[in-house]
Design a protein around this motif. Sequence first.
Motif, short mmCIF file in Angstrom:
data_model
loop_
_atom_site.label_atom_id
_atom_site.label_comp_id
_atom_site.label_asym_id
_atom_site.label_seq_id
_atom_site.Cartn_x
_atom_site.Cartn_y
_atom_site.Cartn_z
N VAL A 72 38.87 45.19 35.65
CA VAL A 72 38.59 43.75 35.64
C VAL A 72 37.91 43.33 34.34
CG1 VAL A 72 36.71 42.31 36.54
CG2 VAL A 72 38.66 42.79 37.96
N ALA A 73 37.07 44.19 33.80
CA ALA A 73 36.44 43.90 32.50
C ALA A 73 37.52 43.76 31.43
CB ALA A 73 35.46 45.00 32.13
N ALA A 74 38.53 44.63 31.50
CA ALA A 74 39.64 44.54 30.53
C ALA A 74 40.40 43.23 30.71
CB ALA A 74 40.58 45.73 30.71
N VAL A 75 40.60 42.83 31.95
CA VAL A 75 41.32 41.58 32.22
C VAL A 75 40.60 40.39 31.59
CG1 VAL A 75 42.00 39.95 34.04
CG2 VAL A 75 42.43 42.40 34.34
N VAL A 76 39.30 40.25 31.87
CA VAL A 76 38.58 39.07 31.35
C VAL A 76 38.47 39.13 29.83
CG1 VAL A 76 37.33 38.52 33.49
CG2 VAL A 76 36.28 40.07 31.81
N LEU A 78 40.67 40.50 27.78
CA LEU A 78 41.99 40.17 27.22
C LEU A 78 42.25 38.66 27.27
CD1 LEU A 78 44.25 43.10 28.53
CD2 LEU A 78 43.64 42.62 26.15
N VAL A 79 41.86 38.04 28.39
CA VAL A 79 42.02 36.59 28.48
C VAL A 79 41.19 35.93 27.38
CG1 VAL A 79 41.49 34.51 29.86
CG2 VAL A 79 42.54 36.50 30.95
N HIS A 80 39.96 36.41 27.21
CA HIS A 80 39.10 35.86 26.17
C HIS A 80 39.70 36.05 24.78
CE1 HIS A 80 35.63 34.85 23.86
NE2 HIS A 80 35.47 36.08 23.42
N LEU A 81 40.17 37.26 24.50
CA LEU A 81 40.77 37.53 23.19
C LEU A 81 41.99 36.65 22.94
CD1 LEU A 81 40.51 41.44 23.08
CD2 LEU A 81 39.15 39.79 21.77
N ALA A 82 42.78 36.44 24.00
CA ALA A 82 43.96 35.57 23.87
C ALA A 82 43.54 34.16 23.49
CB ALA A 82 44.75 35.55 25.17
N HIS A 121 49.51 40.19 29.57
CA HIS A 121 49.08 41.55 29.90
C HIS A 121 47.84 41.53 30.79
CE1 HIS A 121 49.49 45.83 29.52
NE2 HIS A 121 48.17 45.90 29.50
N ALA A 122 46.96 40.59 30.56
CA ALA A 122 45.77 40.44 31.41
C ALA A 122 46.20 40.17 32.86
CB ALA A 122 44.89 39.31 30.90
N LEU A 123 47.14 39.26 33.03
CA LEU A 123 47.62 38.93 34.38
C LEU A 123 48.36 40.12 35.00
CD1 LEU A 123 47.03 36.29 35.81
CD2 LEU A 123 46.98 35.92 33.37
N ALA A 133 43.58 38.71 45.38
CA ALA A 133 42.32 37.99 45.07
C ALA A 133 42.03 37.96 43.57
CB ALA A 133 41.16 38.64 45.82
N VAL A 134 42.15 39.09 42.90
CA VAL A 134 41.82 39.15 41.47
C VAL A 134 42.80 38.30 40.67
CG1 VAL A 134 41.57 40.64 39.46
CG2 VAL A 134 40.80 41.44 41.70
N CYS A 135 44.09 38.44 40.99
CA CYS A 135 45.11 37.69 40.28
C CYS A 135 44.88 36.19 40.43
CB CYS A 135 46.48 38.09 40.81
SG CYS A 135 47.78 37.86 39.62
N ARG A 136 44.56 35.78 41.64
CA ARG A 136 44.27 34.36 41.89
C ARG A 136 43.11 33.87 41.06
NH1 ARG A 136 44.81 32.85 48.30
NH2 ARG A 136 46.65 34.12 48.63
N ALA A 137 42.02 34.64 41.13
CA ALA A 137 40.80 34.23 40.42
C ALA A 137 41.07 34.14 38.92
CB ALA A 137 39.68 35.23 40.70
N VAL A 138 41.78 35.13 38.39
CA VAL A 138 42.02 35.16 36.95
C VAL A 138 42.98 34.06 36.52
CG1 VAL A 138 42.93 36.54 35.04
CG2 VAL A 138 41.47 37.60 36.77
N ALA A 139 44.05 33.85 37.31
CA ALA A 139 45.00 32.79 36.96
C ALA A 139 44.31 31.43 37.01
CB ALA A 139 46.21 32.82 37.89
N ASP A 140 43.50 31.21 38.04
CA ASP A 140 42.76 29.94 38.16
C ASP A 140 41.83 29.73 36.96
OD1 ASP A 140 43.97 29.53 40.51
OD2 ASP A 140 42.15 29.44 41.73
N SER A 141 41.09 30.78 36.63
CA SER A 141 40.15 30.67 35.51
C SER A 141 40.88 30.39 34.21
CB SER A 141 39.35 31.96 35.34
OG SER A 141 38.40 32.05 36.35
N THR A 142 41.96 31.12 33.99
CA THR A 142 42.72 30.96 32.76
C THR A 142 43.21 29.52 32.63
OG1 THR A 142 43.40 33.25 32.94
CG2 THR A 142 44.68 31.88 31.45
N ARG A 143 43.68 28.99 33.74
CA ARG A 143 44.15 27.61 33.77
C ARG A 143 43.02 26.66 33.36
NH1 ARG A 143 46.11 24.26 38.78
NH2 ARG A 143 43.95 24.74 39.30
#
Lengths: 335, 335
Positions: A72-76, A78-82, A121-123, A133-143
């Motif tokens: 999950v740390a990698a996911v957030v 990567l979103v941040h880096l993007a 890649h994050a998604l 749950a994680v995918c939802r949270a991350v997609a929502d946040s990214t949006r």
Amino acid sequence: MARDFATVFARLAPHMAALDVFLREQVAAFEPEIRTMADYCIDTSGKRIRPALVFLSGWQADGAVLPDLVRVAAVVELVHLATLVHDDIMDEADLRRGRRTASREYGPEAAVLLGDALFSHALHLAAHFPTTAVCRAVADSTRKVCAGEIIQTLRRRTASVTRADYQRVIDLKTAELFRVSCALGSELARLPAGFVKGAASYGRHLGIAYQIYDDLADFFGHERKIGKTLGTDLVSGKLTLPLLTLLERLPETLGAQLLAEIKGEKSPQLPFWLKYMEELDVFGAVVAAIEAELKIGEDALRPWTDLAPTELLLQLGDVLRAQVEGLRRTNPVAG
Amino acid sequence: MARDFATVFARLAPHMAALDVFLREQVAAFEPEIRTMADYCIDTSGKRIRPALVFLSGWQADGAVLPDLVRVAAVVELVHLATLVHDDIMDEADLRRGRRTASREYGPEAAVLLGDALFSHALHLAAHFPTTAVCRAVADSTRKVCAGEIIQTLRRRTASVTRADYQRVIDLKTAELFRVSCALGSELARLPAGFVKGAASYGRHLGIAYQIYDDLADFFGHERKIGKTLGTDLVSGKLTLPLLTLLERLPETLGAQLLAEIKGEKSPQLPFWLKYMEELDVFGAVVAAIEAELKIGEDALRPWTDLAPTELLLQLGDVLRAQVEGLRRTNPVAG
């Protein structure tokens, strides 16, 4: 207890090492042509604040590194880096963390796509948890992060931005990812639902405070130290809190002059405004706003002082306070 | 049975209407500032081929519109629209579907972010299925689409592109989303696993064939009819199949001249090369490549002729054949 950057981050060393290994493995999964570019973005010079929030929110014991938290740390991150890669295209920034931005290094065209590849890649990583749950949270946040960035872009060079507008944009573009980092870290570590809520709130307000600090550093930082060009917000016509505060305190004619520079009708006079910022104690007012946000966040954690993550999360607020003090010390104008 | 565009798409009318309602609802979910921009992209003038693949792969009966298929159709269409928005920034394209591109309408900065918002909204929708399967598939596909676009961008103005390179890029950037549309449509309609595999393969090869057609239309289309500027691949130094075929057939000195134009060392001479394309029957060779791909796809569906979706999917291949014939008819050079 010494609440400084080094102390908190020393305890996170094994987590950050695991994150780094994980991120390097991810780069290897990219198509060969993109690996160098991805590697360039996933450098180790970043502060990795969002991963720190994940690890600290789900803290178990020294040295205990949960694989789910690493992912999950990698996911957030990567979103941040993007978002950074895409941000730098729009800001036409030359430097990020003291070196050329991806946009300058590979051209804006490739940078658009590189950002997309990091996003997806994050998604992709988020989608490989057992539940949605994680995918939802991350997609929502990214949006929300994207929405914040768009609104900010649309408002450039407009004079009508209010404090409420500013607050909403930083809540979306910065605080949301801080919030979700804390929420997911504590949730995946199976901490009580009440704590998850408190940690999420702490993350959100730390994020707001952090963004205000970042906007303050754009005027009062040291270019070499923060690793990017100063005064970019004035130059690009972005009304951040230091400028909004200055506007509120300036006499009308000077205010009109500043707004003309924001609108791009006149060329920006950074040193001139820094003098007024000093005279009108803009620095002090902005620091008070940072402090107010930190306070709200800390209150949200108050019922959970018996949990191990709480003390560690609170230390991050103090790290930010120390950074703010750093600005005050190194910049004579900060008063 | 009349296998034309109108016949297949007439049967899809209720599905497309449901998709349109769903997409409009999604726009309403965006932050107010972004709605107009999102609405501009989600216009109804698009061909909606990927949604058609979703609906046809999971076909039940005339008028039966499965909500899951509508949602997945929206997901793939949003991913596609996001890539178009980012594509047009890179191509500096003025027109798309006969009107100004988002990049021209709102500026490249906002377009970068708008694409991001559409991407993340697609993943947001994908994440709201009960299992992670859809989110995984979509995130994986999106990653591949981005990779394809990046590789294509990095290869611009290079003379060393081979047929294999070209094939790989279109497999990633176009065929992947066609493939996943068929896979998800049939899977969500609970069709047999063997058919899901066959439909996915059909989608992939239809996608390859479709992209080759698109690259052919860049030379032999009618600007007004296809709604975009012609000859952009030559101008932007992109070695697509028509140019690769021409290169193979040109005498050495002329080949060197064409490569110099690709590399941007000389200004592009579109009418000059169209004459050679006619003389060397490039059109015929490219059409043969399209036909070969369609054949592979059709073979993958051969064991499933008893299933309702099969006949409908096959009609899409014939629609493409008719479009190719349309190019031949309207362009005297196509021979």
